[in-house]
Design a protein around this motif. Structure first.
Motif, PDB file in Angstrom:
ATOM      1  N   VAL A 195      -5.413 -41.560  46.120  1.00 17.71           N
ATOM      2  CA  VAL A 195      -5.631 -41.487  47.570  1.00 17.71           C
ATOM      3  C   VAL A 195      -6.389 -40.213  47.932  1.00 17.71           C
ATOM      4  O   VAL A 195      -6.977 -40.118  49.013  1.00 17.71           O
ATOM      5  N   LEU A 196      -6.412 -39.241  47.031  1.00 11.74           N
ATOM      6  CA  LEU A 196      -6.958 -37.918  47.327  1.00 11.74           C
ATOM      7  C   LEU A 196      -8.391 -37.928  47.857  1.00 11.74           C
ATOM      8  O   LEU A 196      -8.671 -37.235  48.845  1.00 11.74           O
ATOM      9  N   PRO A 197      -9.340 -38.648  47.249  1.00  9.37           N
ATOM     10  CA  PRO A 197     -10.710 -38.558  47.770  1.00  9.37           C
ATOM     11  C   PRO A 197     -10.831 -38.953  49.237  1.00  9.37           C
ATOM     12  O   PRO A 197     -11.646 -38.365  49.971  1.00  9.37           O
ATOM     13  N   VAL A 198     -10.039 -39.927  49.666  1.00  9.82           N
ATOM     14  CA  VAL A 198     -10.084 -40.357  51.061  1.00  9.82           C
ATOM     15  C   VAL A 198      -9.298 -39.395  51.936  1.00  9.82           C
ATOM     16  O   VAL A 198      -9.751 -38.979  53.005  1.00  9.82           O
ATOM     17  N   ALA A 199      -8.100 -39.011  51.484  1.00  9.71           N
ATOM     18  CA  ALA A 199      -7.254 -38.125  52.278  1.00  9.71           C
ATOM     19  C   ALA A 199      -7.913 -36.769  52.494  1.00  9.71           C
ATOM     20  O   ALA A 199      -7.795 -36.171  53.577  1.00  9.71           O
ATOM     21  N   LEU A 200      -8.621 -36.269  51.478  1.00 12.02           N
ATOM     22  CA  LEU A 200      -9.263 -34.960  51.596  1.00 12.02           C
ATOM     23  C   LEU A 200     -10.309 -34.952  52.700  1.00 12.02           C
ATOM     24  O   LEU A 200     -10.468 -33.944  53.411  1.00 12.02           O
ATOM     25  N   LEU A 201     -11.016 -36.047  52.860  1.00  7.79           N
ATOM     26  CA  LEU A 201     -12.013 -36.133  53.937  1.00  7.79           C
ATOM     27  C   LEU A 201     -11.352 -35.957  55.294  1.00  7.79           C
ATOM     28  O   LEU A 201     -11.816 -35.152  56.121  1.00  7.79           O
ATOM     29  N   TYR A 202     -10.268 -36.684  55.546  1.00  4.91           N
ATOM     30  CA  TYR A 202      -9.595 -36.580  56.842  1.00  4.91           C
ATOM     31  C   TYR A 202      -8.975 -35.197  57.032  1.00  4.91           C
ATOM     32  O   TYR A 202      -9.011 -34.639  58.141  1.00  4.91           O
ATOM     33  N   TYR A 203      -8.409 -34.652  55.986  1.00 11.21           N
ATOM     34  CA  TYR A 203      -7.811 -33.321  56.080  1.00 11.21           C
ATOM     35  C   TYR A 203      -8.876 -32.293  56.449  1.00 11.21           C
ATOM     36  O   TYR A 203      -8.652 -31.426  57.318  1.00 11.21           O
ATOM     37  N   ALA A 204     -10.037 -32.382  55.792  1.00 12.40           N
ATOM     38  CA  ALA A 204     -11.116 -31.439  56.075  1.00 12.40           C
ATOM     39  C   ALA A 204     -11.679 -31.639  57.480  1.00 12.40           C
ATOM     40  O   ALA A 204     -12.005 -30.668  58.166  1.00 12.40           O
ATOM     41  N   VAL A 205     -11.807 -32.880  57.910  1.00  7.79           N
ATOM     42  CA  VAL A 205     -12.254 -33.143  59.280  1.00  7.79           C
ATOM     43  C   VAL A 205     -11.280 -32.530  60.278  1.00  7.79           C
ATOM     44  O   VAL A 205     -11.684 -31.927  61.276  1.00  7.79           O
ATOM     45  N   GLY A 206      -9.982 -32.663  60.017  1.00  5.81           N
ATOM     46  CA  GLY A 206      -8.990 -32.052  60.882  1.00  5.81           C
ATOM     47  C   GLY A 206      -9.106 -30.539  60.896  1.00  5.81           C
ATOM     48  O   GLY A 206      -8.962 -29.902  61.947  1.00  5.81           O
ATOM     49  N   ALA A 207      -9.374 -29.940  59.722  1.00  9.85           N
ATOM     50  CA  ALA A 207      -9.520 -28.484  59.653  1.00  9.85           C
ATOM     51  C   ALA A 207     -10.724 -28.019  60.466  1.00  9.85           C
ATOM     52  O   ALA A 207     -10.657 -27.009  61.179  1.00  9.85           O
ATOM     53  N   VAL A 208     -11.826 -28.750  60.375  1.00  8.13           N
ATOM     54  CA  VAL A 208     -13.022 -28.405  61.162  1.00  8.13           C
ATOM     55  C   VAL A 208     -12.726 -28.536  62.652  1.00  8.13           C
ATOM     56  O   VAL A 208     -13.057 -27.651  63.456  1.00  8.13           O
ATOM     57  N   ALA A 209     -12.099 -29.653  63.033  1.00  8.41           N
ATOM     58  CA  ALA A 209     -11.798 -29.884  64.446  1.00  8.41           C
ATOM     59  C   ALA A 209     -10.841 -28.826  64.992  1.00  8.41           C
ATOM     60  O   ALA A 209     -10.989 -28.361  66.122  1.00  8.41           O
ATOM     61  N   GLY A 210      -9.857 -28.435  64.179  1.00 10.17           N
ATOM     62  CA  GLY A 210      -8.899 -27.444  64.631  1.00 10.17           C
ATOM     63  C   GLY A 210      -9.509 -26.082  64.880  1.00 10.17           C
ATOM     64  O   GLY A 210      -8.975 -25.279  65.654  1.00 10.17           O
ATOM     65  N   ARG A 211     -10.645 -25.799  64.236  1.00 11.63           N
ATOM     66  CA  ARG A 211     -11.302 -24.514  64.405  1.00 11.63           C
ATOM     67  C   ARG A 211     -12.412 -24.542  65.449  1.00 11.63           C
ATOM     68  O   ARG A 211     -12.715 -23.511  66.061  1.00 11.63           O
ATOM     69  N   SER A 212     -13.039 -25.682  65.628  1.00 15.40           N
ATOM     70  CA  SER A 212     -14.227 -25.728  66.481  1.00 15.40           C
ATOM     71  C   SER A 212     -14.056 -26.548  67.748  1.00 15.40           C
ATOM     72  O   SER A 212     -14.877 -26.448  68.664  1.00 15.40           O
ATOM     73  N   ALA A 213     -13.024 -27.376  67.810  1.00 12.04           N
ATOM     74  CA  ALA A 213     -12.821 -28.230  68.990  1.00 12.04           C
ATOM     75  C   ALA A 213     -11.523 -27.830  69.676  1.00 12.04           C
ATOM     76  O   ALA A 213     -10.688 -27.133  69.107  1.00 12.04           O
TER      77      ALA A 213
END
Length: 360
Positions: A195-213
């Motif tokens: 599941v990691l390749p898919v989960a990592l994408l969402y986790y990273a998107v959340g990290a970006v959003a948490g810092r910039s949005a």
């Protein structure tokens, strides 16, 4: 002497890290996510609900986890491992053992005898050690904890050399390729690595959003935007069909899955100011780990009671009323369970003894 002690305490308070305040909108969004998970696991829930809820509720959890990940950016590797083991793997093992004990006691009763009566007593322990979703049949919901463990660990290791935006960008091609190719291979990897390749994408998107949005502060602005996004989400989610990340099912097409999951996640985040008006949802959001780890056990127990009481004669199945009722009951039961665990086993919830007072 007293003045010296007070001076020392003041200096310690001055240099102690300040814990960020909880955002009630994030708590409420987590509350919505876990309610969708609980309802989706309940027998009798309509199929249309599972199609829509499963299109985004697990990605939403990974996004929210990534959103809050910046607090760990300065951790050493040892601190990171200690935190992830304490908050994810210790609850994983504890609640698995509780579920395993229940399985041993009930596996020769009723329908369970047909499914599991012939299995050796040690068979479920393979699931505990492997962390593979389908092998965790004594407690299917626990697959998410090792999945989040490896995802958070992978992200934080990458974070030491890459910015969150770059991690999110580089995660997209592998995620798409994985969705397209890996499920057809019929393989499962240990500890949710599949599941990691898919989960990592969402986790990273959340990290970006948490810092910039930033989440909307106005309930009306947020709800208006959520309604606008809800239309394309509904169309894509419905046309993509049934999704189950634990089972490596991503629907009809990879791009529909990815876009629908991000749109559904956005709907909840935009509507979070409205959800945050509910104290119940905020409490649920602060206790997602407990609810995740206990609702399946409550469902199993209630289904056994219903079978013994003859509530569902042969040929009949539970309906939506049953699904909603047992879901509400399982969440409400977490209130006394939380009190007991905080008092006698806070480590089961990933808490240290010194943090119990703040969590109470």
């Amino acid at each position: 002497m007293a003045s010296n002690t007070e001076a020392v305490l003041q200096r310690q308070r001055a240099i102690a890290p300040v814990m960020p305040e909880r955002d009630p909108r994030i708590d409420a969004a987590k509350g919505v996510a876990i309610v969708l998970v609980v309802l989706g696991h309940a027998k009798g829930i309509p199929s249309w609900f599972t199609v829509l809820a499963y299109s985004f509720h697990v990605p939403l959890f990974f996004v929210l986890s990534g959103w809050l990940s910046d607090r760990r950016d300065a951790y050493s590797l040892r601190q990171l491992l200690d935190t992830l083991v304490r908050t994810l793997l210790v609850p994983y093992v504890f609640f698995f053992l509780v579920a395993y004990a229940y399985w041993l006691l009930t596996r020769n009763i009723g329908e369970k005898a047909l499914r599991w009566g012939q299995l050796p007593w040690w068979d479920p322990l393979i699931g505990l050690l492997s962390g593979i979703g389908p092998q965790l049949y004594v407690h299917p919901a626990l697959w998410f904890l090792p999945a989040l463990f490896v995802t958070a660990l992978a992200y934080q290791l990458l974070r030491r050399v890459l910015q969150p935006e770059m991690i999110a960008l580089l995660s997209l091609p592998p995620a798409l390729a994985w969705i397209l190719a890996f499920p057809g291979a019929g393989l499962r990897l240990p500890f949710a690595l599949d599941v990691l390749p898919v989960a990592l994408l969402y986790y990273a998107v959340g990290a970006v959003a948490g810092r910039s949005a930033s989440l909307p502060r106005s309930m009306w602005v947020g709800c208006t935007a959520a309604l606008l996004i809800a239309v394309p989400w509904l169309l894509l989610a419905w046309s993509n069909g049934r999704v189950d990340i634990n089972q490596l099912r991503f629907g009809a097409t990879a791009w529909k899955f990815l876009i629908a999951s991000l749109l559904g996640t956005s709907v909840v985040l935009l509507a979070s100011p409205l959800a945050a008006q509910s104290a119940v949802l905020r409490w649920i959001g602060r206790n997602t780990l407990l609810i995740l780890c206990t609702h399946i056990l409550v469902f199993f127990a209630l289904s056994g009671v219903a079978a013994l009481a003859g509530l569902f004669p042969a040929g009949t199945k539970p309906g939506a009323e049953w699904a909603v009722t047992v879901s509400i009951f399982s969440i409400a039961l977490c209130v006394p369970m939380r009190w007991v665990l905080l008092r006698y086993a806070p480590w089961a919830l990933g808490l240290r003894n010194e943090t119990v007072g703040a969590a109470a």
